[in-house]
Design a protein around this motif. Structure first.
Motif, PDB file in Angstrom:
ATOM      1  N   MET A   1       0.828  -1.222   0.044  1.00 59.17           N
ATOM      2  CA  MET A   1       0.037  -0.018   0.012  1.00 59.17           C
ATOM      3  C   MET A   1       0.893   1.146  -0.008  1.00 59.17           C
ATOM      4  SD  MET A   1      -3.161   1.034   2.726  1.00 59.17           S
ATOM      5  CE  MET A   1      -3.893   2.490   2.464  1.00 59.17           C
ATOM      6  N   SER A   2       1.784   1.225   0.712  1.00 56.71           N
ATOM      7  CA  SER A   2       2.906   2.243   0.860  1.00 56.71           C
ATOM      8  C   SER A   2       3.579   2.798  -0.651  1.00 56.71           C
ATOM      9  CB  SER A   2       3.889   2.257   1.960  1.00 56.71           C
ATOM     10  OG  SER A   2       4.721   1.158   1.490  1.00 56.71           O
ATOM     11  N   ASP A   3       3.566   1.687  -1.651  1.00 58.49           N
ATOM     12  CA  ASP A   3       4.230   2.020  -2.837  1.00 58.49           C
ATOM     13  C   ASP A   3       3.074   2.800  -3.665  1.00 58.49           C
ATOM     14  OD1 ASP A   3       6.560   0.585  -2.191  1.00 58.49           O
ATOM     15  OD2 ASP A   3       5.511  -1.479  -2.909  1.00 58.49           O
ATOM     16  N   LYS A   4       2.039   2.448  -3.415  1.00 54.74           N
ATOM     17  CA  LYS A   4       0.843   3.333  -4.175  1.00 54.74           C
ATOM     18  C   LYS A   4       0.661   4.736  -3.492  1.00 54.74           C
ATOM     19  CE  LYS A   4      -0.618   0.198  -7.058  1.00 54.74           C
ATOM     20  NZ  LYS A   4      -0.552   0.192  -8.383  1.00 54.74           N
ATOM     21  N   LEU A   5       0.863   4.695  -2.347  1.00 51.11           N
ATOM     22  CA  LEU A   5       0.701   5.957  -1.554  1.00 51.11           C
ATOM     23  C   LEU A   5       2.065   6.882  -1.656  1.00 51.11           C
ATOM     24  CD1 LEU A   5      -0.359   4.841   1.865  1.00 51.11           C
ATOM     25  CD2 LEU A   5      -1.838   6.112   0.214  1.00 51.11           C
ATOM     26  N   SER A   6       2.948   6.214  -2.280  1.00 48.34           N
ATOM     27  CA  SER A   6       4.147   6.987  -2.821  1.00 48.34           C
ATOM     28  C   SER A   6       3.951   8.389  -3.779  1.00 48.34           C
ATOM     29  CB  SER A   6       5.374   6.353  -2.906  1.00 48.34           C
ATOM     30  OG  SER A   6       5.022   5.799  -4.192  1.00 48.34           O
ATOM     31  N   LYS A   7       2.878   7.988  -4.562  1.00 48.69           N
ATOM     32  CA  LYS A   7       2.695   9.021  -5.559  1.00 48.69           C
ATOM     33  C   LYS A   7       2.089  10.268  -5.000  1.00 48.69           C
ATOM     34  CE  LYS A   7      -1.829   7.683  -7.061  1.00 48.69           C
ATOM     35  NZ  LYS A   7      -2.792   7.309  -8.377  1.00 48.69           N
ATOM     36  N   TYR A   8       1.833  10.028  -3.602  1.00 48.71           N
ATOM     37  CA  TYR A   8       1.192  11.371  -3.150  1.00 48.71           C
ATOM     38  C   TYR A   8       2.148  12.145  -2.150  1.00 48.71           C
ATOM     39  CZ  TYR A   8      -3.092   8.767  -4.306  1.00 48.71           C
ATOM     40  OH  TYR A   8      -4.015   8.213  -4.950  1.00 48.71           O
ATOM     41  N   LEU A  56       2.799  -4.335  11.828  1.00 51.31           N
ATOM     42  CA  LEU A  56       4.182  -4.983  12.211  1.00 51.31           C
ATOM     43  C   LEU A  56       4.942  -5.524  11.000  1.00 51.31           C
ATOM     44  CD1 LEU A  56       3.825  -5.786  16.016  1.00 51.31           C
ATOM     45  CD2 LEU A  56       4.870  -3.583  14.656  1.00 51.31           C
ATOM     46  N   ILE A  57       3.960  -6.493  10.529  1.00 50.25           N
ATOM     47  CA  ILE A  57       4.478  -7.434   9.320  1.00 50.25           C
ATOM     48  C   ILE A  57       4.907  -6.565   8.134  1.00 50.25           C
ATOM     49  CG2 ILE A  57       3.837  -9.256   7.676  1.00 50.25           C
ATOM     50  CD1 ILE A  57       2.679 -10.601   9.904  1.00 50.25           C
ATOM     51  N   ARG A  58       3.984  -5.706   7.769  1.00 48.31           N
ATOM     52  CA  ARG A  58       3.972  -4.462   6.817  1.00 48.31           C
ATOM     53  C   ARG A  58       5.220  -3.797   7.017  1.00 48.31           C
ATOM     54  NH1 ARG A  58       5.552  -2.860   3.143  1.00 48.31           N
ATOM     55  NH2 ARG A  58       4.469  -1.873   1.189  1.00 48.31           N
ATOM     56  N   THR A  59       5.473  -3.246   8.318  1.00 53.12           N
ATOM     57  CA  THR A  59       6.418  -2.245   8.617  1.00 53.12           C
ATOM     58  C   THR A  59       7.928  -3.105   8.295  1.00 53.12           C
ATOM     59  OG1 THR A  59       5.231  -1.321  10.169  1.00 53.12           O
ATOM     60  CG2 THR A  59       7.569  -0.953  10.250  1.00 53.12           C
ATOM     61  N   PHE A  60       7.845  -4.347   8.970  1.00 54.57           N
ATOM     62  CA  PHE A  60       9.137  -5.156   8.585  1.00 54.57           C
ATOM     63  C   PHE A  60       9.634  -5.333   7.321  1.00 54.57           C
ATOM     64  CE2 PHE A  60      11.236  -9.367   8.276  1.00 54.57           C
ATOM     65  CZ  PHE A  60      12.238  -8.864   9.050  1.00 54.57           C
ATOM     66  N   ARG A  61       8.494  -5.309   6.451  1.00 50.31           N
ATOM     67  CA  ARG A  61       9.087  -5.489   4.768  1.00 50.31           C
ATOM     68  C   ARG A  61       9.662  -4.094   4.317  1.00 50.31           C
ATOM     69  NH1 ARG A  61       4.036  -7.669   1.468  1.00 50.31           N
ATOM     70  NH2 ARG A  61       5.744  -7.170  -0.014  1.00 50.31           N
ATOM     71  N   LEU A  62       9.456  -3.029   5.153  1.00 49.53           N
ATOM     72  CA  LEU A  62       9.796  -1.737   4.635  1.00 49.53           C
ATOM     73  C   LEU A  62      11.435  -1.678   4.857  1.00 49.53           C
ATOM     74  CD1 LEU A  62       7.303   0.724   5.917  1.00 49.53           C
ATOM     75  CD2 LEU A  62       7.728   0.000   3.684  1.00 49.53           C
ATOM     76  N   LYS A  63      11.707  -2.520   5.920  1.00 52.13           N
ATOM     77  CA  LYS A  63      13.488  -2.461   5.925  1.00 52.13           C
ATOM     78  C   LYS A  63      13.908  -0.903   6.399  1.00 52.13           C
ATOM     79  CE  LYS A  63      13.886  -6.768   3.348  1.00 52.13           C
ATOM     80  NZ  LYS A  63      14.626  -7.367   2.485  1.00 52.13           N
ATOM     81  N   THR A  64      13.269  -0.358   6.887  1.00 48.85           N
ATOM     82  CA  THR A  64      13.572   1.057   7.309  1.00 48.85           C
ATOM     83  C   THR A  64      13.361   1.132   8.789  1.00 48.85           C
ATOM     84  OG1 THR A  64      12.570   2.070   5.388  1.00 48.85           O
ATOM     85  CG2 THR A  64      13.028   3.509   7.065  1.00 48.85           C
ATOM     86  N   ASN A  65      14.733   1.358   9.571  1.00 50.56           N
ATOM     87  CA  ASN A  65      15.175   1.382  10.757  1.00 50.56           C
ATOM     88  C   ASN A  65      14.380   2.670  11.542  1.00 50.56           C
ATOM     89  OD1 ASN A  65      16.412  -1.021  10.869  1.00 50.56           O
ATOM     90  ND2 ASN A  65      18.399   0.008  10.699  1.00 50.56           N
ATOM     91  N   TRP A  66      14.348   3.685  10.644  1.00 50.12           N
ATOM     92  CA  TRP A  66      13.757   5.008  11.318  1.00 50.12           C
ATOM     93  C   TRP A  66      12.172   4.944  11.579  1.00 50.12           C
ATOM     94  CZ3 TRP A  66      15.888   8.975  13.338  1.00 50.12           C
ATOM     95  CH2 TRP A  66      17.098   9.564  12.756  1.00 50.12           C
ATOM     96  N   VAL A  67      11.517   3.921  10.840  1.00 48.53           N
ATOM     97  CA  VAL A  67      10.282   3.638  11.099  1.00 48.53           C
ATOM     98  C   VAL A  67       9.900   3.004  12.534  1.00 48.53           C
ATOM     99  CG1 VAL A  67       8.027   2.510  10.358  1.00 48.53           C
ATOM    100  CG2 VAL A  67       9.450   3.428   8.870  1.00 48.53           C
ATOM    101  N   ILE A  72       7.364   8.211   6.303  1.00 45.16           N
ATOM    102  CA  ILE A  72       7.854   7.679   7.385  1.00 45.16           C
ATOM    103  C   ILE A  72       6.741   7.661   8.434  1.00 45.16           C
ATOM    104  CG2 ILE A  72       9.071   9.708   8.437  1.00 45.16           C
ATOM    105  CD1 ILE A  72      11.271   7.483   9.294  1.00 45.16           C
ATOM    106  N   MET A  73       5.834   8.638   8.673  1.00 40.19           N
ATOM    107  CA  MET A  73       4.894   8.707   9.775  1.00 40.19           C
ATOM    108  C   MET A  73       3.677   7.773   9.737  1.00 40.19           C
ATOM    109  SD  MET A  73       6.535  10.295  12.043  1.00 40.19           S
ATOM    110  CE  MET A  73       7.716  11.355  12.233  1.00 40.19           C
ATOM    111  N   PHE A  74       3.221   7.098   8.515  1.00 34.89           N
ATOM    112  CA  PHE A  74       2.167   6.900   8.145  1.00 34.89           C
ATOM    113  C   PHE A  74       1.977   5.529   8.897  1.00 34.89           C
ATOM    114  CE2 PHE A  74      -0.620   3.912   5.265  1.00 34.89           C
ATOM    115  CZ  PHE A  74      -1.866   4.410   5.776  1.00 34.89           C
ATOM    116  N   PHE A  75       2.905   4.423   8.923  1.00 32.99           N
ATOM    117  CA  PHE A  75       2.785   3.493   9.703  1.00 32.99           C
ATOM    118  C   PHE A  75       2.685   3.499  11.160  1.00 32.99           C
ATOM    119  CE2 PHE A  75       3.767   1.645   5.486  1.00 32.99           C
ATOM    120  CZ  PHE A  75       2.736   0.660   5.239  1.00 32.99           C
ATOM    121  N   PRO A  76       3.409   4.284  11.786  1.00 34.70           N
ATOM    122  CA  PRO A  76       3.530   4.609  13.161  1.00 34.70           C
ATOM    123  C   PRO A  76       2.209   5.215  13.513  1.00 34.70           C
ATOM    124  CG  PRO A  76       5.484   5.319  12.375  1.00 34.70           C
ATOM    125  CD  PRO A  76       4.877   5.125  10.983  1.00 34.70           C
TER     126      PRO A  76
END
Length: 771
Positions: free
Chosen positions: A1-8, A50-61, A20-24
């Motif tokens: 979903m975040s990939d689709k949202l990236s166009k925004y 949490l599963i979707r956040t893990f797939r982002l592989k971004t420590n900042w999240v 970065i703030m969306f999943f938190p």
């Protein structure tokens, strides 16, 4: 979903790191569901996020999630501590209370609102209810524009939970605002003004003076100015604007993003001569002042927080994506008010603002259509109805409202302040606009869908979001339509039937509904007993049934009642009949023979419509419905002794409903039906000693007795003598005073189960920190 949202994400110089703030924010929202809503659903949502956040592989999240979770849990802890402290003041209270003039309402001799009790760090906010003793006191309260201090004597008690299924929950509504107690004032000892005011009190005074000033405006301009500028709705708002609520337009009267945008536009224009940074700092300050001035509503909090974040970023030359602004706003809101998302206004505000982010590239019509579809699950979950014309009305009205009506209201207030002509014309235009909405709302098209349930509503909302993002659009459209259809069929054609005793206070009202809704019956409607009062004491009339029984009927998808059975003429049994005739479609109105000629009863029928009025006695057999009539034997006037007595078998249990039948007629009933036995008895006359003759109870031999009576009623129902009679015959007693609404739910040819606690309503699982 975040990939689709990236166009925004913003383009150009905007700073953007994968939203970065969306999943938190979603994680915090899921945590709120876990703690305060449905713990099973909350657990699933947290796991998915949490599963979707893990797939982002971004420590900042993960760092942001950890930080906001710590802040949220501290807020929850602090909130719970405050609620615990509030328990310490429960009991008798004699002392001062402070009320802001824009936070109380005077309706006849009734004073209600929010007040502060105690001093300093021990000061707490409570809701309050008081009876005004003199007309002079009423006029004094109505005239105030400064905070008022009252010396009172009364009782502080916890705000009560709703006692009927799917009823508005005042306890949740106020606890979200850190208010858990209500003050029931026995007497007001002293009145006085407070002259030393804090800055926030001065803003309340300003709002109160504006509200008082608006009273001199023409009718329609007045209610629109109050609703759109100060966020204040008078008692006649809903009477004059029924189309606004029925067409789903309440959001334009709830001060939020559109109104804040108007304010910022005016400020930008008015302050354009100032240096940019000074202008932005003033805007930040003015937004805070306006938040308090407009009533500090939840929807407004979101809009103000978002505007403050945007303005702050401009002030420090920092840019942030709209989705991150939305996310940060949500997190701050939840930290300030941990359970805020369970308020309808909050759900609307965040859902629509999220939709606007997703739809920023769409045209006006497409945007309006999708926003209506996004809001539909929220409307159905909370209001249960939707008008098919609301979609078209929103497309047509929103541009008219923002481009013409809102400026007209501001112009009207300005002309009035400057004492210039034109108010009559402006009021006429606004009135015609309002009347058009009322007319459209009366056209056919209102669908009573019912309450889908929290999980189903979330699925419907998620499917709509998926369609907006256009991931498998064709399949998603079919799935969305199919799911709406499944929900509709499940609600409207349930496999279970029910016998329900509503909690209507001191009165009677029952629903008897057979499986698949083949026969829907109401026995009595409840109602208030009225007593003679002086003109100044009279309050705006209202029907309790709209908030209790009718609200429940709509929540289970019922708009048409096959038969309404009125046991006799007393107001506590048929006083709310006009509400049924106005709000629902009634096919047959069944009354004890003779009551159809009772002038007092006939006056109630003028308020609405029904198909047939059918008087009956026990000698008649050719009448609709699932009941056998045992009484009256002859035509009467509709008095207690003429009460309709109905019996039937539901869920393999024999039932008897006796109205207010007195003892002598109970014994006559036994003589006429010596073999009569029942499993569940509706005790006559609310448990009065004038009914429930020992011989009557002994012969009927019920296993269970249902009693409908108001708490602390003036008649002391149920009477101790009646309870003793039932106990001697080993009858289990269930009483609305202790249990609230009581429901017997059954499947065809099976013995059912009795639910006598609001917590037992269907498809609800409570959060870990259940309210």
């Amino acid at each position: 979903m975040s990939d689709k949202l990236s166009k925004y994400a913003p383009s150009g110089d905007w700073i953007y790191v994968s939203n970065i703030m969306f999943f938190p924010a979603l994680f915090l929202l899921a945590t709120s569901v876990l703690l305060y809503g449905n713990w099973k659903l909350g657990t699933v949502l947290i796991s998915v996020i949490l599963i979707r956040t893990f797939r982002l592989k971004t420590n900042w999240v993960w760092i942001v999630i950890l930080l906001v979770l710590m802040g949220y849990l501290l807020a929850v802890r602090n909130n719970n501590q405050q609620l615990e402290v509030q328990k310490q003041i429960i009991g008798n209270y004699e002392g001062n209370l402070t009320i802001y003039p824009d936070a109380y309402q005077v309706k006849g001799n009734l004073l209600t609102g929010k007040a502060q009790v105690g001093k300093g760090i021990k000061q707490q906010t409570v809701t309050m209810l008081a009876t005004i003793a003199k007309p002079e006191e009423q006029q004094w309260l109505l005239a105030q524009t400064k905070p008022v201090q009252l010396k009172v004597a009364g009782v502080i008690e916890p705000i009560k939970k709703p006692t009927n299924f799917n009823q508005f929950n005042p306890q949740l509504f106020y606890k979200v605002q850190n208010i858990s107690n209500q003050l029931m004032v026995g007497r007001i000892i002293k009145f006085k003004n407070i002259n030393r005011l804090s800055w926030s009190a001065k803003i309340h005074v300003l709002r109160s003076r504006f509200n008082h000033y608006c009273q001199q405006l023409p009718t329609y301009l007045k209610i629109y100015a109050l609703g759109l500028i100060s966020g204040y709705r008078e008692a006649d708002f809903y009477e004059l604007t029924p189309g606004v609520s029925q067409l789903g337009l309440l959001h334009i009267f709830s001060i939020s993003g559109m109104h804040v945008a108007y304010l910022l536009t005016l400020l930008d224009y008015s302050l354009k001569w100032l240096p940019d940074k000074l202008k932005l700092m003033l805007e930040v300050i003015i937004l805070i002042i306006y938040f308090v001035f407009a009533g500090a509503a939840v929807g407004l909090l979101r809009a103000v927080l978002s505007a403050e974040i945007k303005t702050g970023c401009r002030l420090f030359n920092y840019q942030i994506s709209p989705l991150d602004i939305w996310s940060i706003t949500l997190m701050i809101n939840l930290i300030l008010f941990p359970a805020a998302f369970f308020l309808l206004a909050c759900q609307f505000s965040y859902a629509l603002s999220f939709g606007l982010i997703l739809l920023r590239d769409k045209g006006t019509i497409a945007k309006t259509v999708w926003l209506n579809l996004l809001s539909l699950p929220i409307i159905l979950e909370n209001i249960f109805e939707w008008h098919v014309l609301s979609l078209l009305v929103n497309i047509l009205i929103l541009p008219i409202f923002s481009m013409f009506i809102m400026p007209l209201v501001l112009l009207g207030v300005g002309l009035s302040f400057l004492r210039l002509p034109g108010l009559v014309t402006i009021n006429f235009v606004i009135g015609e606009f309002n009347n058009s909405l009322n007319f459209i709302s009366q056209l056919p098209g209102m669908i009573t869908f019912g309450k889908p349930g929290l999980i189903n509503s979330l699925i419907l909302f998620s499917l709509t979001v998926a369609l907006i993002i256009k991931k498998r659009a064709k399949f998603g459209t079919i799935l969305l339509i199919f799911f709406y259809g499944v929900c509709f069929i499940r609600i409207h054609y349930p496999i279970t039937g029910e016998v329900t005793m509503f909690d209507v206070g001191q009165g009677d009202s029952f629903l008897v509904r057979t499986p698949r809704n083949k026969s829907v019956n109401i026995i009595d409607t409840g109602g208030k007993l009225t007593f003679e009062t002086q003109k100044w004491q009279q309050r705006t009339p209202s029907y309790q049934a709209e908030r209790t029984a009718i609200n429940y009927l709509k929540s289970i998808g019922i708009q048409t009642i096959d038969n309404v059975w009125i046991s006799h003429q007393d107001a506590d049994h048929c006083g709310d009949l006009p509400a049924y005739l106005q709000k629902l479609h009634v096919n047959n109105l069944m009354v004890p023979a003779g009551m159809e000629a009772n002038p007092k009863f006939l006056r109630r029928l003028k308020a609405g419509q029904f198909t047939h009025l059918i008087p009956i006695t026990n000698q008649m057999t050719n009448y609709p419905g699932p009941f056998e009539c045992f009484h009256p034997f002859t035509a009467g006037e509709g008095k207690n002794e003429d009460s309709l007595v109905l019996g039937g078998t539901f869920g393999r249990q024999k039932w008897l409903f006796t109205g207010d039948l007195d003892r002598s007629n109970e014994l006559q009933l036994l003589n006429r039906y010596p073999q009569l036995k029942v499993d569940i008895l509706k005790v006559g006359h609310h448990g009065s000693k004038t009914a429930s003759d020992p011989q009557f109870i002994k012969q009927l031999n019920p296993k269970v007795a249902w009693i409908s009576a108001g708490k602390r009623n003036r008649y002391n129902h149920p009477n101790r003598e009646t309870l003793t009679t039932l106990a001697k015959n080993n009858v289990e007693v269930m009483n609305t005073q202790q249990n609230g609404m009581i429901q017997y739910s059954y499947k065809p040819n099976q013995v059912g189960t009795i639910k006598r606690d609001v917590k037992q309503r269907r498809d609800v699982t409570h959060g870990l920190l259940n309210f």
